[in-house]
Design a protein around this motif. Structure first.
Motif, PDB file in Angstrom:
ATOM      1  N   LEU A  37     -11.894  20.784  31.730  1.00 54.22           N
ATOM      2  CA  LEU A  37     -12.951  21.285  30.845  1.00 54.22           C
ATOM      3  C   LEU A  37     -13.887  20.159  30.417  1.00 54.22           C
ATOM      4  N   VAL A  38     -13.335  19.007  30.083  1.00 60.02           N
ATOM      5  CA  VAL A  38     -14.158  17.861  29.678  1.00 60.02           C
ATOM      6  C   VAL A  38     -15.047  17.432  30.835  1.00 60.02           C
ATOM      7  N   ARG A  39     -14.490  17.366  32.038  1.00 55.60           N
ATOM      8  CA  ARG A  39     -15.270  16.960  33.219  1.00 55.60           C
ATOM      9  C   ARG A  39     -16.398  17.952  33.481  1.00 55.60           C
ATOM     10  N   ASP A  40     -16.100  19.240  33.423  1.00 60.69           N
ATOM     11  CA  ASP A  40     -17.130  20.253  33.647  1.00 60.69           C
ATOM     12  C   ASP A  40     -18.214  20.178  32.582  1.00 60.69           C
ATOM     13  N   ASP A  41     -17.817  19.929  31.336  1.00 56.46           N
ATOM     14  CA  ASP A  41     -18.783  19.796  30.251  1.00 56.46           C
ATOM     15  C   ASP A  41     -19.680  18.588  30.498  1.00 56.46           C
ATOM     16  N   PHE A  42     -19.080  17.461  30.931  1.00 59.51           N
ATOM     17  CA  PHE A  42     -19.879  16.271  31.230  1.00 59.51           C
ATOM     18  C   PHE A  42     -20.845  16.555  32.369  1.00 59.51           C
ATOM     19  N   ASP A  43     -20.357  17.199  33.435  1.00 56.46           N
ATOM     20  CA  ASP A  43     -21.214  17.511  34.580  1.00 56.46           C
ATOM     21  C   ASP A  43     -22.412  18.351  34.151  1.00 56.46           C
ATOM     22  N   GLU A  44     -22.166  19.329  33.294  1.00 58.73           N
ATOM     23  CA  GLU A  44     -23.239  20.212  32.819  1.00 58.73           C
ATOM     24  C   GLU A  44     -24.242  19.437  31.979  1.00 58.73           C
ATOM     25  N   ARG A  45     -23.742  18.574  31.071  1.00 54.25           N
ATOM     26  CA  ARG A  45     -24.645  17.774  30.237  1.00 54.25           C
ATOM     27  C   ARG A  45     -25.432  16.782  31.078  1.00 54.25           C
ATOM     28  N   PHE A  46     -24.800  16.192  32.100  1.00 55.85           N
ATOM     29  CA  PHE A  46     -25.483  15.245  32.981  1.00 55.85           C
ATOM     30  C   PHE A  46     -26.579  15.951  33.768  1.00 55.85           C
ATOM     31  N   LYS A  47     -26.260  17.119  34.304  1.00 61.06           N
ATOM     32  CA  LYS A  47     -27.243  17.894  35.058  1.00 61.06           C
ATOM     33  C   LYS A  47     -28.437  18.233  34.171  1.00 61.06           C
ATOM     34  N   SER A  48     -28.167  18.620  32.944  1.00 60.91           N
ATOM     35  CA  SER A  48     -29.231  18.940  31.983  1.00 60.91           C
ATOM     36  C   SER A  48     -30.108  17.726  31.715  1.00 60.91           C
ATOM     37  N   ALA A  49     -29.489  16.561  31.557  1.00 61.90           N
ATOM     38  CA  ALA A  49     -30.242  15.335  31.297  1.00 61.90           C
ATOM     39  C   ALA A  49     -31.124  14.977  32.492  1.00 61.90           C
ATOM     40  N   VAL A  50     -30.596  15.139  33.692  1.00 59.80           N
ATOM     41  CA  VAL A  50     -31.376  14.848  34.897  1.00 59.80           C
ATOM     42  C   VAL A  50     -32.570  15.794  34.994  1.00 59.80           C
ATOM     43  N   GLU A  51     -32.340  17.074  34.751  1.00 59.95           N
ATOM     44  CA  GLU A  51     -33.439  18.042  34.809  1.00 59.95           C
ATOM     45  C   GLU A  51     -34.513  17.730  33.769  1.00 59.95           C
ATOM     46  N   GLU A  52     -34.092  17.357  32.568  1.00 62.66           N
ATOM     47  CA  GLU A  52     -35.044  17.011  31.509  1.00 62.66           C
ATOM     48  C   GLU A  52     -35.846  15.771  31.890  1.00 62.66           C
ATOM     49  N   THR A  53     -35.171  14.789  32.482  1.00 64.22           N
ATOM     50  CA  THR A  53     -35.862  13.568  32.928  1.00 64.22           C
ATOM     51  C   THR A  53     -36.875  13.902  34.018  1.00 64.22           C
ATOM     52  N   GLU A  54     -36.486  14.764  34.953  1.00 62.54           N
ATOM     53  CA  GLU A  54     -37.405  15.155  36.018  1.00 62.54           C
ATOM     54  C   GLU A  54     -38.612  15.888  35.461  1.00 62.54           C
ATOM     55  N   ARG A  55     -38.405  16.735  34.455  1.00 62.30           N
ATOM     56  CA  ARG A  55     -39.530  17.428  33.848  1.00 62.30           C
ATOM     57  C   ARG A  55     -40.454  16.430  33.143  1.00 62.30           C
ATOM     58  N   PHE A  56     -39.851  15.435  32.493  1.00 66.74           N
ATOM     59  CA  PHE A  56     -40.636  14.457  31.739  1.00 66.74           C
ATOM     60  C   PHE A  56     -41.454  13.570  32.675  1.00 66.74           C
ATOM     61  N   TYR A  57     -40.802  13.060  33.738  1.00 67.55           N
ATOM     62  CA  TYR A  57     -41.474  12.126  34.647  1.00 67.55           C
ATOM     63  C   TYR A  57     -42.098  12.812  35.846  1.00 67.55           C
ATOM     64  N   GLY A  58     -41.742  14.045  36.063  1.00 68.97           N
ATOM     65  CA  GLY A  58     -42.220  14.759  37.242  1.00 68.97           C
ATOM     66  C   GLY A  58     -41.275  14.516  38.395  1.00 68.97           C
ATOM     67  N   ALA A  59     -40.861  15.578  39.063  1.00 72.50           N
ATOM     68  CA  ALA A  59     -39.930  15.454  40.195  1.00 72.50           C
ATOM     69  C   ALA A  59     -40.617  14.750  41.345  1.00 72.50           C
ATOM     70  N   ALA A  60     -39.870  13.937  42.053  1.00 74.50           N
ATOM     71  CA  ALA A  60     -40.414  13.160  43.177  1.00 74.50           C
ATOM     72  C   ALA A  60     -40.686  14.048  44.365  1.00 74.50           C
TER      73      ALA A  60
END
Length: 60
Positions: A37-60
């Protein structure tokens, strides 16, 4: 950080599979489920952070 009890009702077949996975790692079923559960929660939070970063900087 404190801990809280979480009860789950699962069928015997799933419990047997969880016991097998936990045993391969030398863990209890409770520890195996909690770690998963902890690993899945981390994966979900990491994915969310990556998506937010891509939105902020624009996807390559």
């Amino acid at each position: 950080m404190g801990s809280t009890v979480l009860s789950l009702r699962i069928d015997g077949e799933l419990l047997d599979r969880l016991k097998g996975h936990a045993a391969k790692r030398g863990m209890s079923v409770q520890d195996y489920v909690a770690r998963t559960l902890v690993r899945d929660d981390f994966d979900e939070r990491f994915k969310s952070a990556v998506e937010e970063t891509e939105r902020f900087y624009g996807a390559a």
